[in-house]
Write a protein that holds these residues in place. Structure first.
Motif, PDB file in Angstrom:
ATOM      1  N   LYS A  68      -6.981  -4.221  -3.781  1.00 52.35           N
ATOM      2  CA  LYS A  68      -6.721  -2.923  -3.164  1.00 52.35           C
ATOM      3  C   LYS A  68      -5.642  -2.160  -3.924  1.00 52.35           C
ATOM      4  O   LYS A  68      -5.707  -0.929  -4.038  1.00 52.35           O
ATOM      5  CB  LYS A  68      -6.353  -3.089  -1.692  1.00 52.35           C
ATOM      6  N   PHE A  72      -6.678  -6.488   6.470  1.00 52.53           N
ATOM      7  CA  PHE A  72      -6.558  -7.438   5.370  1.00 52.53           C
ATOM      8  C   PHE A  72      -5.902  -8.731   5.829  1.00 52.53           C
ATOM      9  O   PHE A  72      -6.204  -9.804   5.294  1.00 52.53           O
ATOM     10  CB  PHE A  72      -5.776  -6.814   4.211  1.00 52.53           C
ATOM     11  N   HIS A 123      -4.778  -0.681   8.318  1.00 48.91           N
ATOM     12  CA  HIS A 123      -5.230  -1.089   6.986  1.00 48.91           C
ATOM     13  C   HIS A 123      -4.737  -2.495   6.662  1.00 48.91           C
ATOM     14  O   HIS A 123      -5.527  -3.375   6.309  1.00 48.91           O
ATOM     15  CB  HIS A 123      -4.700  -0.090   5.961  1.00 48.91           C
ATOM     16  N   CYS A 131       0.826  -1.206   0.000  1.00 52.30           N
ATOM     17  CA  CYS A 131       0.000   0.000   0.000  1.00 52.30           C
ATOM     18  C   CYS A 131       0.863   1.259   0.000  1.00 52.30           C
ATOM     19  O   CYS A 131       0.486   2.285  -0.568  1.00 52.30           O
ATOM     20  CB  CYS A 131      -0.919  -0.003   1.221  1.00 52.30           C
TER      21      CYS A 131
END
Length: 344
Positions: A307, A231, A227, A123
């Motif tokens: 994502k 997941f 975050h 990310c």
């Protein structure tokens, strides 16, 4: 409190700020979903029914697998988010332009190798790559770094070694397949990429008042941990459900075929979207599949998942995201099959 979300990179006394639309408080939906699942088990149904249901062998097996994956992966996830936050807050982006070769064809593999020394979740790699491009780094090198950083950094490789004890070839195969994919995608962009596929980023100079580097580190660490942790929980739950509920006949359909097993786990990696610091433990739990198929799961996942596609679309544009993710998946599967077939 500032009314707009701004990202500040300070280099040599100057600052570059990306101004976005006003930010609303974001909810970690994976964490919410995991919490709701736990709460529903705890509050729904009579106590006797809950006791009987929770004592069922299949439920106990599911709980054991889910907990084992989460507990094994959590220390690596925590370490990865700490290092990622520190790098984003304290390492100037100008450092990359200084160390990369001027020739794009050479900058691509160097940027891919540079990902090995910069731990971080996938990310975080998207905004870092966007920052590199805005600082003058060729997009091909920035994309090679984007793909390699979450896949071959020391935290991920150490986690892979722990998840596959006594199998150093799995660690080597993951390193080589991920590096090969990152380099090939960078060179493909040099050959076929077009500037109009990239949505330009609006940036201007200035300083974000009231935000120190330590504040940026804390905010980045908090965001990445919540975050990615959400997941991780969902990935562990999905892997446990997969192990407990999927009939052996279905697994045999895919695991019995070398080609189908690789494609199946590559697609599963895209859907599960497990953080790269934790995906090795999920892959290790998929014991019904070949080592090459599990390698594909670990190579594809940090580079292409739901994502990441959304992050790339929001940063570089949907036209770029779909082209890049499709090509990356194909290259990653091919690299996994070739290198896995040779080493595993």
């Amino acid at each position: 409190m500032p009314k707009a979300d701004e990202m500040t990179d300070v280099v040599g006394g100057t600052a570059s700020v990306a101004v976005r639309t006003p930010e609303r408080r974001r909810i970690s939906w994976p964490m919410v979903a995991g919490s709701l699942a736990v709460v529903s088990v705890a509050v729904l149904g009579p106590a006797a029914w809950r006791a009987q249901w929770l004592s069922h062998p299949a439920v106990q097996a599911w709980r054991t697998v889910c907990l084992a994956i989460t507990v094994q992966a959590l220390p690596f996830l925590l370490l990865g988010t700490v290092l990622s936050g520190a790098i984003n807050a304290f390492v100037p982006a100008e450092l990359f332009t200084r160390v990369l070769p001027k020739r794009p064809t050479l900058a691509v593999p160097v940027a891919g190798v540079a990902g090995a020394v910069l731990p971080g979740c996938e990310c975080a790699s998207v905004p870092v790559a966007n920052s590199l491009i805005s600082r003058g780094v060729t997009p091909a090198a920035a994309f090679a770094f984007l793909l390699s950083a979450p896949a071959i950094n020391p935290v991920v490789l150490t986690a892979t070694a722990v998840a596959f004890p006594g199998s150093p070839t799995m660690v080597a195969a993951r390193l080589l397949a991920s590096l090969a994919t990152a380099a090939v995608m960078g060179w493909l962009w040099l050959w076929l990429g077009r500037a109009e596929w990239l949505r330009p980023t609006v940036r201007h100079t200035g300083h974000r008042y009231g935000h120190s580097r330590w504040t940026e580190f804390r905010l980045g660490f908090q965001h990445d941990l919540l975050h990615a942790g959400g997941f991780l929980v969902l990935g562990a739950m999905a892997a446990a459900t997969f192990n407990v509920t999927v009939p052996r006949s279905v697994l045999d359909t895919f695991s019995g075929s070398p080609g189908w097993s690789v494609l199946f786990l590559a697609g599963l990696a895209v859907v599960l979207a497990v953080c790269s610091e934790a995906d090795a433990f999920v892959a290790a739990s998929l014991t019904g599949f070949s080592p090459t198929a599990r390698l594909a799961f670990m190579v594809v996942g940090p580079m292409v998942d739901l994502k990441l596609i959304a992050l790339q679309a929001g940063t570089f544009g949907r036209e770029f995201a779909w082209r890049f993710s499709t090509a990356t998946t194909a290259v990653a599967v091919a690299a996994s099959a070739l290198i896995g077939g040779a080493l595993l």
